[in-house]
Design an enzyme around this catalytic site. Structure first.
Site, PDB file in Angstrom:
ATOM      1  N   CYS A 196       0.830  -1.201   0.000  1.00 47.34           N
ATOM      2  CA  CYS A 196       0.000   0.000   0.000  1.00 47.34           C
ATOM      3  C   CYS A 196       0.866   1.254   0.000  1.00 47.34           C
ATOM      4  O   CYS A 196       1.781   1.388   0.817  1.00 47.34           O
ATOM      5  CB  CYS A 196      -0.917   0.003   1.218  1.00 47.34           C
ATOM      6  N   GLY A 201      -8.982  -7.247  -8.069  1.00 47.65           N
ATOM      7  CA  GLY A 201      -9.279  -6.138  -7.183  1.00 47.65           C
ATOM      8  C   GLY A 201     -10.535  -5.392  -7.578  1.00 47.65           C
ATOM      9  O   GLY A 201     -11.656  -5.850  -7.366  1.00 47.65           O
TER      10      GLY A 201
END
Length: 333
Positions: free
Chosen positions: A96, A230
């Site tokens: 991230c 995703g």
């Protein structure tokens, strides 16, 4: 199930999206795919409301908890706490790129610290009997992925990690927003494929830019152990998750209307417990994407789900609008 089968399809951890309501919804479309939680930081689990952060429905299995952190002791403590919840896997976020994650020295910045990641994974593994895994990028900023990624994998694998999910993009920690980091850095699938060839004994899964089951099937056919989907799984779950179980030889492929029917008791129970419809229905907006009535489905739910007293009857009204739109298209053809 062997390592080459267990993660053939998974749904990525996505902040503000893959909460327990979203995962329950996704599970109705696929019995097999591994579902990941949103990232939860180790300090939040240690000091925060554990039940709110960790609770999930038994129907969600197989489900993995993704942790964020870089302190081995904190990660070990969080893993030990989560053990009682019965997750099927504990995953460490090394991918991230958000500013908040960087300031906490975890997420994608850990690509620069493989020895620390290895130490974290050893500490986590000592506190659980389920697999501990890593989700990473191919590199950050000015790193050369062809040099950095194999060294990162080798170092972390030496700590006993056998499963890596690789987002096939660099993360630019300076100059790009988290959203831009999901879209602008170019994808490098060949590098991830090369990692599987270089480390055949490891489970190597790929993430990034995968929008359809046909694309996932092609990547699996090239030798990868798994494909993580995703945004497509969130925005168009019907196309990316319904039918995914065929990759395991399973013919489970429910109709989207059946999925809605199965959600209604869950919604009713949530509302009866004091919850609000929009907390669940926001995850369902993309179910009919690409089909007649998709726009009115989204509009009815978006406009009504936040209103006081909104409940299952709003879902029924939205479904009826979709059916009417489909009948109109059929009549005109």
């Amino acid at each position: 199930m062997n390592k080459n089968q267990s993660h053939r399809i998974s749904v990525a951890p996505m902040m503000d999206w893959t909460d327990r309501h979203c995962r329950f919804f996704h599970r109705l479309m696929t019995r097999r795919a591994m579902l990941y939680t949103e990232m939860v930081t180790a300090p939040a689990i240690i000091h925060g409301p554990k039940a709110r952060l960790l609770d999930f429905s038994e129907q969600e299995h197989p489900v993995a908890l993704q942790l964020g952190g870089s302190d081995p002791r904190e990660l070990a403590q969080a893993t030990a706490i989560a053990r009682d919840w019965g997750y099927d896997e504990i995953n460490l976020n090394c991918g991230c790129p958000s500013d908040r994650v960087q300031s906490g020295c975890f997420g994608a910045v850990l690509m620069e610290k493989p020895d620390l990641v290895a130490e974290c994974m050893r500490a986590m593994a000592q506190e659980t009997d389920v697999p501990v895994t890593v989700k990473c990028r191919i590199g950050v900023d000015d790193q050369e992925p062809e040099e950095v990624l194999p060294r990162f994998i080798e170092t972390v694998a030496a700590a006993g990690v056998t499963h890596f999910v690789i987002h096939a993009r660099k993360a630019w920690l300076q100059g790009l927003s988290p959203k831009e980091n999901r879209e602008i850095p170019p994808l490098n699938y060949p590098l991830v494929l090369a990692m599987k060839q270089r480390f055949p004994e490891l489970t190597i899964c790929i993430n990034g830019g995968i929008a359809a089951l046909a694309q996932a099937r092609d990547l699996l056919g090239q030798g990868l152990d798994g494909v993580m989907i995703g945004r497509a799984a969130y925005h168009d779950p019907g196309q990316s998750l319904i039918g995914a179980d065929a990759l395991w030889g399973d013919d489970f492929a429910p109709d989207a209307f059946d999925v809605v029917d199965q959600m209604k008791p869950y919604i009713a129970a949530h509302i009866a417990a004091g919850g609000r419809l929009h907390q669940i229905s926001r995850h369902m907006l993309g179910l009919f994407s690409g089909r007649p009535g998709a726009r009115i489905w989204r509009r009815v739910i978006s406009e009504g789900a936040s209103k006081p007293g909104a409940g299952v009857e709003l879902i029924d009204r939205a479904v009826e609008e979709v059916r009417l739109a489909a009948q109109a298209v059929a009549a005109a053809s």
